[in-house]
Every structure is written in structure tokens, then in C-alpha cells.
Write a protein that holds these residues in place. Structure first.
Motif, PDB file in Angstrom:
ATOM      1  N   ALA A 167       0.850  -1.160  -0.139  1.00 42.63           N
ATOM      2  CA  ALA A 167      -0.019   0.010  -0.008  1.00 42.63           C
ATOM      3  C   ALA A 167       0.893   1.385  -0.090  1.00 42.63           C
ATOM      4  O   ALA A 167       0.487   2.307  -0.408  1.00 42.63           O
ATOM      5  CB  ALA A 167      -1.171  -0.083   1.258  1.00 42.63           C
ATOM      6  N   GLY A 168       2.136   1.135   0.399  1.00 41.79           N
ATOM      7  CA  GLY A 168       3.054   2.100   0.550  1.00 41.79           C
ATOM      8  C   GLY A 168       2.430   3.676   1.087  1.00 41.79           C
ATOM      9  O   GLY A 168       2.717   4.585   0.254  1.00 41.79           O
ATOM     10  N   GLY A 169       1.582   3.428   2.196  1.00 43.60           N
ATOM     11  CA  GLY A 169       1.373   4.754   2.647  1.00 43.60           C
ATOM     12  C   GLY A 169      -0.420   5.149   2.235  1.00 43.60           C
ATOM     13  O   GLY A 169      -0.928   6.036   2.801  1.00 43.60           O
ATOM     14  N   ARG A 170      -0.792   4.341   1.220  1.00 37.83           N
ATOM     15  CA  ARG A 170      -2.224   4.748   0.612  1.00 37.83           C
ATOM     16  C   ARG A 170      -3.246   4.115   1.851  1.00 37.83           C
ATOM     17  O   ARG A 170      -2.851   3.147   2.461  1.00 37.83           O
ATOM     18  CB  ARG A 170      -2.215   4.182  -0.624  1.00 37.83           C
ATOM     19  CG  ARG A 170      -1.528   4.746  -1.681  1.00 37.83           C
ATOM     20  CD  ARG A 170      -1.600   4.048  -3.109  1.00 37.83           C
ATOM     21  NE  ARG A 170      -0.827   2.750  -2.871  1.00 37.83           N
ATOM     22  CZ  ARG A 170      -0.856   1.760  -3.875  1.00 37.83           C
ATOM     23  NH1 ARG A 170      -1.068   2.206  -5.155  1.00 37.83           N
ATOM     24  NH2 ARG A 170      -0.371   0.549  -3.587  1.00 37.83           N
ATOM     25  N   THR A 171      -4.501   4.463   1.620  1.00 37.49           N
ATOM     26  CA  THR A 171      -5.503   3.975   2.450  1.00 37.49           C
ATOM     27  C   THR A 171      -5.925   2.716   1.906  1.00 37.49           C
ATOM     28  O   THR A 171      -5.927   2.541   0.823  1.00 37.49           O
ATOM     29  CB  THR A 171      -6.659   4.953   2.273  1.00 37.49           C
ATOM     30  OG1 THR A 171      -6.203   6.379   2.762  1.00 37.49           O
ATOM     31  CG2 THR A 171      -7.770   4.396   3.179  1.00 37.49           C
TER      32      THR A 171
END
Length: 181
Positions: A167-171
Motif C-alpha cells: 500500500a505504501g502509505g495509501r489508504t
């Protein structure tokens, strides 16, 4: 436990010379993917173990088309040819089993599955399951209940950590089924 970006996944598959090599590469992957490799006279296609990025295919006459959009295949390639059994199956269960779809002429690549398309005047499509979910029923379990629970916990934590990494910081959104499964 290594996340492959676009360039590294292309590099990973660049060594593929034949169907056997393709299947060997696919078996080693653990993550979310779909892949199509055109080798000139043949084409190799696969989806991951959970079919997170679905792919569909249709063979009509001497043409084979592959897409992530079955509606595009239907409207641009084959037209409507509804499969009433699959439609009734969906209405009763909430899903369609196997390679079938609502259209008799469109098939889906199943989770943990791959297809090999041999091109030519009379193209052929071969399917293979490179991964199967097997419960181990009938096998002797030599681990204690505590060890099995610990193993399940470890696997679950690793899967969640991988998801957060991807996700790399995405919701992250978790859809709920509404009880259909």
C-alpha cells in the motif's frame, strides 16, 4: 518478501523462454499480479493465487483475445451469448465457478491458473493450475494446537505486513461481502 516494481517484474520475466520456464517463474511469485507474455507463436498468461487482477479470454474462429474487461471482449469481439446456467449459479451463490462467466464465449483465468495460447490458423488454448488451495485433509497433523495457532498467527501477521508494504502509505479499504460467502 521483496516487492517487485514494474521494471523488476519485467526483468524477472525477460528470461522466460518456454511454457515450462514461465510456470516455474509464476510458482515462485507470492503477491498480487497478472501477467501476459507474447512469445510470437505462443502467448503465456497467468493470474495470482487469489485472482486479484482478473483476466478473461475468448476464442472465436481463428482469433483469441485476452483482456481484464469481459464487457470489452463482449462488445468489441464476440457479442452476447448468455450462459443461463452461470447466471442461475450466480443468483444462487453470489459467484460463478470454474472458468465460466455470464457469456458462453468468455472464460476467466481461475485463481492460481495460467493459460497457454498457441497461435496460428487454428489457435489452441491450454489451461493449467500452477497453484491449488489444498486443506491437507487426511494428513496426520504432528503439531500441537498451540503450534498451529502460533503458525496461523505468524502467517497472518506476515500477510498484513506485506499488504501495508504494498500500500505504501495509501489508504487500505477492506470490502465486506454482505454475507454471500
Amino acid at each position: 518478501d521483496k516487492l517487485l516494481d514494474k521494471e523488476s517484474i519485467i526483468s524477472y520475466f525477460s528470461e522466460v523462454q518456454n511454457w515450462t520456464g514461465f510456470i516455474e517463474k509464476i510458482k515462485k511469485l507470492n503477491g498480487f499480479f497478472s501477467v501476459i507474455i507474447d512469445k510470437g507463436t505462443e502467448c503465456y498468461v497467468a493470474v495470482d493465487r487469489v485472482r486479484s487482477i482478473p483476466l478473461f479470454y475468448s476464442m472465436k474462429g481463428n482469433n483469441v483475445v485476452i483482456s481484464d474487461d469481459p464487457y470489452w471482449i463482449q462488445s468489441n469481439f464476440i457479442g452476447e451469448n448468455y450462459d443461463l446456467i452461470s447466471i442461475f449459479e450466480y443468483l444462487l451463490t453470489g459467484y460463478v465457478t470454474g472458468r465460466y462467466t455470464f457469456n458462453k464465449d468468455i472464460h476467466q483465468i481461475q485463481a492460481g491458473g495460467a493459460i497457454r495460447v498457441l497461435k496460428g490458423d487454428r489457435p489452441q488454448v491450454y489451461t493449467e493450475h500452477y497453484y491449488k488451495f489444498i486443506t491437507g485433509k487426511g494428513e496426520d497433523v504432528v503439531k500441537s494446537e498451540h503450534e498451529l495457532i502460533k503458525s496461523l498467527d505468524d502467517v497472518t501477521i506476515r500477510a498484513i505486513e506485506r499488504l501495508v508494504n504494498v500500500a505504501g502509505g495509501r489508504t487500505i479499504v477492506i470490502p465486506l461481502s454482505g454475507g454471500l460467502d
